[in-house]
Design an enzyme around this catalytic site. Structure first.
Site: not given
Ligand code: UT7
Length: 332
Positions: A116, A256, A286
């Site tokens: 990125c 970004h 992204n």
């Molecule tokens: O550009 C390169 C650099 N990348 C980034 O900057 C990305 C940084 N990370 C993020 O933007 C976020 O971490 C994500 C958008 C990828 C994920 O969001 P989050 O708030 O960190 O969610 P999480 O991974 O902590 O997941 C929370 C819950 C989980 O369920 P449980 O374990 O709480 O039951 C996941 O399984 O949300 C679930 N989950 C989803 N639910 C619905 C994960 N992905 C999804 C989804 N739809 N697409």
């Protein structure tokens, strides 16, 4: 000798026609529009679905109208630096192919693989080439065709990424316009949190790596989020401070577009009001190395000569940084 700075003198951008909405994704993986919107800010992303077209073709579609608008023949281009992790081939570089397709017969060039941060690192490199006095027209690109390395059965990643990007033209300036300062960083110890497991020299492609879906992006989102939110905010604040700028002096944050929550945290750390923060993540998701030039292209009409822009990224590697730009022209 007069000090030379590298001014951005033109901007181009391109996203493909096909749109993948959150509603489409609801039918593909276990997710909802509500989850994607509140956790990331993304509503839709564009995908390059034309057969036989790759990252270089998106670059050509961004570059040619830009050069035409600026009245520059591709044969005048000295160097092409392309930030990308999804070049047409492992080698040769995407820059080579772009040069051939636009007819930049007198240029040399290379790719910058910094995920990125690809465009930001390419911009620093291109600006140093101009500052050296050796090169007068440097094309800096940032594009990715992420759809080729995204697993559309993995809800952790497929909701985030899209295809597209853009480019800028750098030319020498003698009045201090252009790239003013940069803070660029990397920390390879974070590589396991966001990467493509197979296809390189560590895990060359085999039937097994394909069966295990190891040619797709793997991301531990939470871990990346934690690093991104602090590091991107820190460098953005640091570049303001060391250039003696207050939040009033900064006209635009060009962040970004990975997650709206990361953008908001960065803006808050810098003390910027919402209208100074450029956001188009809702429409494109992204696009990896594509986000910064695409953002400048979308908002170019709002920039005025002398405006201070802070460009900031965080990405896989880890890689991150900020560049301060003094905008060189009024809307044309
Ligand atoms: O550009 C390169 C650099 N990348 C980034 O900057 C990305 C940084 N990370 C993020 O933007 C976020 O971490 C994500 C958008 C990828 C994920 O969001 P989050 O708030 O960190 O969610 P999480 O991974 O902590 O997941 C929370 C819950 C989980 O369920 P449980 O374990 O709480 O039951 C996941 O399984 O949300 C679930 N989950 C989803 N639910 C619905 C994960 N992905 C999804 C989804 N739809 N697409």
């Amino acid at each position: 000798m007069e000090k030379i700075t590298a001014a951005i003198t033109a901007v181009g951008g391109y996203v493909p026609e096909t749109v993948l909405t959150n509603a489409d994704l609801e039918k593909m993986v276990d997710t909802t529009d509500e989850w994607i919107t509140t956790r990331t800010g993304i509503k839709e992303r564009h995908l390059l679905r034309e057969p036989g077209k790759a990252t270089s073709d998106m670059a050509v579609r961004a570059i040619m109208p830009m050069l035409e608008k600026r009245g520059i023949d591709p044969e005048e281009i000295d160097v092409i630096v392309c930030g990308t992790i999804t070049g047409d081939y492992i080698f040769p570089a995407c820059a080579n192919i772009i040069g051939d397709k636009i007819g930049a017969k007198n240029a040399w060039g290379f790719d910058v693989a910094a995920a990125c941060s690809g465009f930001l690192f390419a911009l620093e490199t291109g600006s140093r080439l101009v500052q050296s006095g050796a090169y007068k027209k440097v094309l800096v690109c940032g594009l990715d065709k992420m759809s080729t390395i995204i697993d559309y059965t993995d809800r952790n990643t497929c909701i985030i990424f899209g295809d597209g990007g853009g480019c800028v033209l750098l030319e020498p300036n003698y009045e201090g316009f252009g790239v003013v300062d940069s803070i660029l960083r990397m920390d390879g110890s974070g590589r396991q949190y966001l990467y493509q497991k197979a296809g390189g020299s560590m895990n060359p492609p085999t039937a097994e790596t394909v069966a295990n879906r190891e040619h797709y992006v793997t991301q531990e989102g939470k871990a990346v989020f934690k690093f991104a939110v602090t590091n991107m905010a820190d460098v953005s604040y640091e570049i303001m401070e060391r250039n003696g700028l207050t939040s009033d002096d900064v006209n635009w944050l060009v962040p970004h577009q990975a997650n709206l929550r990361i953008i908001d945290a960065t803006a808050e750390r810098m003390g910027l009001s919402k209208e100074k923060v450029l956001v188009n993540i809702d429409r494109y998701g992204n696009t990896t190395a594509g986000t910064l030039p695409l953002c400048m292209y979308d908002f170019e009409k709002q920039f005025r000569k002398g405006d201070h822009l802070i460009l900031s990224t965080f990405g896989g590697g880890f890689t991150w940084g900020s560049i301060l730009v003094k905008w060189a022209y009024d809307p044309r």
